[in-house]
Motif scaffolding. Sequence first.
Motif, mmCIF file in Angstrom:
data_model
loop_
_atom_site.group_PDB
_atom_site.id
_atom_site.type_symbol
_atom_site.label_atom_id
_atom_site.label_comp_id
_atom_site.label_asym_id
_atom_site.label_seq_id
_atom_site.Cartn_x
_atom_site.Cartn_y
_atom_site.Cartn_z
ATOM 1 N N PHE A 1 0.848 -1.197 0.000
ATOM 2 C CA PHE A 1 0.000 0.000 0.000
ATOM 3 C C PHE A 1 0.879 1.242 0.000
ATOM 4 C CE2 PHE A 1 -0.915 3.265 3.157
ATOM 5 C CZ PHE A 1 -2.031 3.884 2.616
ATOM 6 N N SER A 2 0.366 2.332 -0.600
ATOM 7 C CA SER A 2 1.047 3.622 -0.518
ATOM 8 C C SER A 2 0.030 4.728 -0.740
ATOM 9 C CB SER A 2 2.158 3.726 -1.567
ATOM 10 O OG SER A 2 2.795 5.005 -1.489
ATOM 11 N N ARG B 1 -6.099 12.321 -0.344
ATOM 12 C CA ARG B 1 -7.399 11.790 -0.731
ATOM 13 C C ARG B 1 -7.275 10.658 -1.745
ATOM 14 N NH1 ARG B 1 -8.314 14.051 3.139
ATOM 15 N NH2 ARG B 1 -9.914 15.587 3.668
ATOM 16 N N ALA B 2 -6.119 10.040 -1.848
ATOM 17 C CA ALA B 2 -5.945 8.959 -2.813
ATOM 18 C C ALA B 2 -4.868 7.999 -2.318
ATOM 19 C CB ALA B 2 -5.579 9.505 -4.187
ATOM 20 N N TYR B 3 -5.017 6.729 -2.669
ATOM 21 C CA TYR B 3 -4.017 5.729 -2.319
ATOM 22 C C TYR B 3 -4.010 4.640 -3.388
ATOM 23 C CZ TYR B 3 -7.846 2.752 -0.542
ATOM 24 O OH TYR B 3 -8.981 1.993 -0.420
ATOM 25 N N MET B 4 -3.007 3.772 -3.305
ATOM 26 C CA MET B 4 -2.931 2.661 -4.245
ATOM 27 C C MET B 4 -2.575 1.384 -3.500
ATOM 28 S SD MET B 4 0.689 3.077 -6.274
ATOM 29 C CE MET B 4 2.258 3.086 -5.412
ATOM 30 N N GLU C 1 -3.837 -0.973 -8.130
ATOM 31 C CA GLU C 1 -5.226 -0.526 -7.958
ATOM 32 C C GLU C 1 -5.215 0.870 -7.334
ATOM 33 O OE1 GLU C 1 -7.988 -2.491 -8.524
ATOM 34 O OE2 GLU C 1 -7.229 -4.550 -8.623
ATOM 35 N N LEU C 2 -5.810 1.841 -8.012
ATOM 36 C CA LEU C 2 -5.884 3.215 -7.503
ATOM 37 C C LEU C 2 -7.271 3.481 -6.919
ATOM 38 C CD1 LEU C 2 -4.057 5.294 -10.269
ATOM 39 C CD2 LEU C 2 -3.096 3.911 -8.420
ATOM 40 N N TYR C 3 -7.299 4.196 -5.789
ATOM 41 C CA TYR C 3 -8.548 4.528 -5.113
ATOM 42 C C TYR C 3 -8.509 5.984 -4.661
ATOM 43 C CZ TYR C 3 -9.287 -0.519 -4.675
ATOM 44 O OH TYR C 3 -9.444 -1.858 -4.934
ATOM 45 N N PHE D 1 1.829 11.277 -12.389
ATOM 46 C CA PHE D 1 1.108 10.509 -13.406
ATOM 47 C C PHE D 1 -0.047 9.742 -12.778
ATOM 48 C CE2 PHE D 1 0.660 6.232 -15.264
ATOM 49 C CZ PHE D 1 0.015 6.599 -16.443
ATOM 50 N N LEU D 2 0.191 9.129 -11.614
ATOM 51 C CA LEU D 2 -0.878 8.394 -10.949
ATOM 52 C C LEU D 2 -1.997 9.323 -10.511
ATOM 53 C CD1 LEU D 2 1.307 5.985 -8.782
ATOM 54 C CD2 LEU D 2 0.257 5.531 -11.007
ATOM 55 N N LEU D 3 -1.642 10.526 -10.036
ATOM 56 C CA LEU D 3 -2.669 11.491 -9.639
ATOM 57 C C LEU D 3 -3.474 11.984 -10.836
ATOM 58 C CD1 LEU D 3 -0.778 13.662 -6.989
ATOM 59 C CD2 LEU D 3 -2.561 11.960 -6.582
ATOM 60 N N ALA D 4 -2.829 12.049 -12.000
ATOM 61 C CA ALA D 4 -3.525 12.514 -13.192
ATOM 62 C C ALA D 4 -4.633 11.553 -13.621
ATOM 63 C CB ALA D 4 -2.539 12.702 -14.341
ATOM 64 N N LEU D 5 -4.574 10.313 -13.141
ATOM 65 C CA LEU D 5 -5.609 9.345 -13.488
ATOM 66 C C LEU D 5 -6.877 9.549 -12.670
ATOM 67 C CD1 LEU D 5 -3.436 6.117 -13.830
ATOM 68 C CD2 LEU D 5 -4.318 7.566 -15.651
ATOM 69 N N HIS D 6 -6.788 10.355 -11.633
ATOM 70 C CA HIS D 6 -7.959 10.678 -10.832
ATOM 71 C C HIS D 6 -8.641 11.919 -11.402
ATOM 72 C CE1 HIS D 6 -5.659 8.172 -8.086
ATOM 73 N NE2 HIS D 6 -6.732 8.043 -7.334
ATOM 74 N N THR D 7 -9.942 11.896 -11.496
ATOM 75 C CA THR D 7 -10.676 13.098 -11.869
ATOM 76 C C THR D 7 -10.948 13.920 -10.609
ATOM 77 O OG1 THR D 7 -12.817 12.011 -11.608
ATOM 78 C CG2 THR D 7 -11.763 11.878 -13.773
ATOM 79 N N SER D 8 -11.269 15.179 -10.783
ATOM 80 C CA SER D 8 -11.486 16.053 -9.629
ATOM 81 C C SER D 8 -12.652 15.584 -8.770
ATOM 82 C CB SER D 8 -11.743 17.487 -10.112
ATOM 83 O OG SER D 8 -12.868 17.518 -10.985
ATOM 84 N N ALA D 9 -13.613 14.915 -9.375
ATOM 85 C CA ALA D 9 -14.777 14.448 -8.621
ATOM 86 C C ALA D 9 -14.587 13.041 -8.076
ATOM 87 C CB ALA D 9 -16.022 14.486 -9.498
#
Length: 333
Positions: free
Chosen positions: A57-58, A63-66, A77-79, A162-170
């Motif tokens: 885990f990291s 507001r996000a982890y993998m 897996e990104l959440y 790059f991993l953060l860019a896969l998250h949308t603002s919502a």
Amino acid sequence: MFFWVHGPGLIVWNWHTAEVVVVRRTRSSAINVLPHRAHAPPQKRTSDAMPSHTWDFSFLSSRAYMLTTTAGPGMIELYSFRGRPDAGAAEEDTSTPVVTMLLPPLRVGHEPHHFATHSGPFVRYQTRGRAFGTARESRVHLMSIHYGERGPRFHLFVLNEFLLALHTSAGQLLSAPVLEWKDWGPTHTRFLEHSVNFQWLRCVRFPEVVCVSADAWRRYVHGSRVVLPPFVSATWPLLESTLCVLDFNVHPKRADDPVPLHDPAKGCQLITEPSRVPATTVFEEDVVTSLPYLASTRSGKFHYSGFMIDDERIIGMKVCIWRVLHLVTSSAC
């Protein structure tokens, strides 16, 4: 808190509101590790189970982890998650799946047996007295992957931005919730075969000397820089060690930059060409990646077992072994 109790589990606690916001664990776990909530009846959990074969885990942000898993060819897996649970919600887990990222496809009979990840610490404030600091998004994740018990070992480098860019603002699901390796890996990572092992050992004096791993001491990543374990020359009688730092904060060079990025004579080499890992018997095809980085090396007769790094210094570590002699007395009858 990432833990193992009859399987992997994850709990994220909001210290400002004294609320649990993420609860993930295997369904086989029979031990309740959550603090008791007064006047709350036990709830049956069905949606907070960890992905199959979760390994590590990291955090990516506040507001996000993998999670890394060894299922299939290996997956990331990104959440996203919220800062507070919904009022009156039966479950504390606020996780929302964002995307599943697949590693290079494997040949039949091969699978990852180890998939660890490491990055620098996430802190709320920058160090006091420092005018500048590493931006939270400007960090690199170093992932260690082993294929088989005694198979080849690889290290995967990927930038946090790059991993953060896969998250949308919502925090909504992307249009393509599963990314094949060919759609993200070749451009945004470096996949290298390394025989080095990123792990410290410490020796503890019990009735006998025992060396145990001290993963909590790991600090070989800071920001976008990674310090590798020492490479030891096998040429007798030199026996020199080589210190190597990889810096993934590479930007296009300015035309008037007085300091050259690429200077092999001084131990600096800018790597922009793609690297290729042969398919051999493990992968379905050659693994080609092209994330640029700057490699800085220094050689000398220092004898360190490993290095740690922060924003200002590199620390050499040594492992010392003590021999403990036990004297046992006995009396004859």
